[in-house]
Design a protein around this motif. Structure first.
Motif, PDB file in Angstrom:
ATOM      1  N   PRO A  22      -7.000   5.555   5.258  1.00 38.68           N
ATOM      2  CA  PRO A  22      -6.811   4.408   6.148  1.00 38.68           C
ATOM      3  C   PRO A  22      -7.298   3.084   5.568  1.00 38.68           C
ATOM      4  O   PRO A  22      -6.942   2.023   6.081  1.00 38.68           O
ATOM      5  CB  PRO A  22      -7.621   4.803   7.394  1.00 38.68           C
ATOM      6  CG  PRO A  22      -8.618   5.806   6.908  1.00 38.68           C
ATOM      7  CD  PRO A  22      -7.931   6.551   5.807  1.00 38.68           C
ATOM      8  N   GLU A  23      -8.076   3.136   4.477  1.00 34.64           N
ATOM      9  CA  GLU A  23      -8.570   1.902   3.864  1.00 34.64           C
ATOM     10  C   GLU A  23      -7.477   1.118   3.151  1.00 34.64           C
ATOM     11  O   GLU A  23      -7.653  -0.057   2.831  1.00 34.64           O
ATOM     12  CB  GLU A  23      -9.656   2.204   2.818  1.00 34.64           C
ATOM     13  CG  GLU A  23     -10.845   2.982   3.341  1.00 34.64           C
ATOM     14  CD  GLU A  23     -10.702   4.483   3.102  1.00 34.64           C
ATOM     15  OE1 GLU A  23     -11.720   5.104   2.741  1.00 34.64           O
ATOM     16  OE2 GLU A  23      -9.597   5.020   3.271  1.00 34.64           O
ATOM     17  N   ILE A  24      -6.356   1.757   2.882  1.00 38.62           N
ATOM     18  CA  ILE A  24      -5.295   1.148   2.081  1.00 38.62           C
ATOM     19  C   ILE A  24      -4.063   0.907   2.944  1.00 38.62           C
ATOM     20  O   ILE A  24      -3.712   1.735   3.788  1.00 38.62           O
ATOM     21  CB  ILE A  24      -4.956   2.053   0.880  1.00 38.62           C
ATOM     22  CG1 ILE A  24      -6.150   2.064  -0.094  1.00 38.62           C
ATOM     23  CG2 ILE A  24      -3.686   1.595   0.164  1.00 38.62           C
ATOM     24  CD1 ILE A  24      -5.992   3.014  -1.258  1.00 38.62           C
ATOM     25  N   ARG A  25      -3.422  -0.233   2.740  1.00 44.69           N
ATOM     26  CA  ARG A  25      -2.182  -0.554   3.456  1.00 44.69           C
ATOM     27  C   ARG A  25      -1.033  -0.583   2.457  1.00 44.69           C
ATOM     28  O   ARG A  25      -1.186  -1.070   1.333  1.00 44.69           O
ATOM     29  CB  ARG A  25      -2.302  -1.906   4.168  1.00 44.69           C
ATOM     30  CG  ARG A  25      -3.407  -1.940   5.220  1.00 44.69           C
ATOM     31  CD  ARG A  25      -3.348  -3.205   6.040  1.00 44.69           C
ATOM     32  NE  ARG A  25      -3.413  -4.389   5.193  1.00 44.69           N
ATOM     33  CZ  ARG A  25      -2.871  -5.567   5.514  1.00 44.69           C
ATOM     34  NH1 ARG A  25      -2.195  -5.712   6.644  1.00 44.69           N
ATOM     35  NH2 ARG A  25      -2.987  -6.616   4.706  1.00 44.69           N
ATOM     36  N   LEU A  26       0.112  -0.088   2.882  1.00 44.00           N
ATOM     37  CA  LEU A  26       1.285  -0.006   2.017  1.00 44.00           C
ATOM     38  C   LEU A  26       2.545  -0.384   2.787  1.00 44.00           C
ATOM     39  O   LEU A  26       2.606  -0.228   4.009  1.00 44.00           O
ATOM     40  CB  LEU A  26       1.464   1.425   1.482  1.00 44.00           C
ATOM     41  CG  LEU A  26       0.324   2.057   0.682  1.00 44.00           C
ATOM     42  CD1 LEU A  26       0.629   3.529   0.447  1.00 44.00           C
ATOM     43  CD2 LEU A  26       0.106   1.329  -0.625  1.00 44.00           C
ATOM     44  N   HIS A  27       3.544  -0.843   2.050  1.00 41.61           N
ATOM     45  CA  HIS A  27       4.883  -0.998   2.625  1.00 41.61           C
ATOM     46  C   HIS A  27       5.525   0.392   2.634  1.00 41.61           C
ATOM     47  O   HIS A  27       5.935   0.902   1.597  1.00 41.61           O
ATOM     48  CB  HIS A  27       5.722  -1.951   1.775  1.00 41.61           C
ATOM     49  CG  HIS A  27       5.276  -3.378   1.847  1.00 41.61           C
ATOM     50  ND1 HIS A  27       5.701  -4.243   2.828  1.00 41.61           N
ATOM     51  CD2 HIS A  27       4.433  -4.100   1.054  1.00 41.61           C
ATOM     52  CE1 HIS A  27       5.155  -5.430   2.644  1.00 41.61           C
ATOM     53  NE2 HIS A  27       4.378  -5.374   1.572  1.00 41.61           N
TER      54      HIS A  27
END
Length: 221
Positions: A22-27
């Motif tokens: 959840p610490e990382i955001r992606l398209h």
């Protein structure tokens, strides 16, 4: 390319966090996006290879989780993320303190996905679309999420990864139980229950193991 990659990615994905990282955001493409519904023929018509970069695969999620939880694995080291896809593992390595990360993927669309995803997470990642299989060691750590899904591909990777390990590289693989994963050549480091989408896999949770390749050649494969 018949379609501008950046425009297409922005139009056909949403900014989401993989459930196990959840610490990382992606398209990423979700069920809400038409990208899920397009057939291979439709993708081919717009000049789009299979969009592996649009999904957070279980092997990559497990490997990214391990790196974030064990930053000493990459801290201060040069990292290559092989078959990077979305760049999830590459981003995790930079967040964990790697000195540099090169994402490598032969899909030219992955380059745009990696750049956009790196920007989302405030990190800098290099990208190459060269086929580097068989090349000598140029990094301290090699990471690869979910690469043993195909026998011919696995046959190429096994000796290369083993050779990199013999040359002193740490070679870490995230694998959700694929048929061609050479477990006898590796040491298990951690196992996770990774939530995935049934549309991608045959279950909603994939037991995913992070492995380290050992320098010695194992018998068989």
């Amino acid at each position: 390319m018949k379609t501008d990659p950046e425009s297409f990615i922005r139009a056909n994905t949403g900014v989401l966090s993989p459930p196990h990282v959840p610490e990382i955001r992606l398209h990423l493409a979700s069920e809400a996006h038409d990208l899920w519904l397009k057939t291979e023929e439709e993708l081919e018509e717009i000049g789009l290879p299979p969009p592996f970069w649009a999904f957070a695969w279980a092997g990559g999620q497990g490997l990214a989780r391990y790196i974030l939880d064990h930053p000493e694995t990459v801290r201060g080291r040069r990292v290559i993320d092989f078959a990077s896809g979305s760049g999830l593992v590459a981003i995790a390595a930079m967040k964990a303190g790697a000195s540099s990360v090169l994402a490598v993927d032969i899909d030219p669309w992955a380059g745009t996905a990696v750049r956009l995803n790196a920007e989302l997470n405030g990190v800098q990642i290099g990208f190459s679309n060269r086929n580097i299989i068989g090349e000598p060691k140029v990094a301290d750590v090699y990471v690869a999420g979910d690469v043993f899904y195909d026998k011919a591909f696995a046959d190429l990777l096994r000796p290369w990864f083993a050779g990199l390990a013999r040359a002193g590289a740490a070679v870490l693989v995230g694998d959700p139980g694929r048929a061609y994963c050479p477990r006898q050549m590796m040491t298990a480091l951690a196992t996770y229950e990774v939530p995935v989408t049934r549309a991608l896999e045959d279950s909603e949770v994939k037991r995913t193991t992070v492995w380290r390749f050992e320098p010695a050649e194992a018998v068989g494969g």
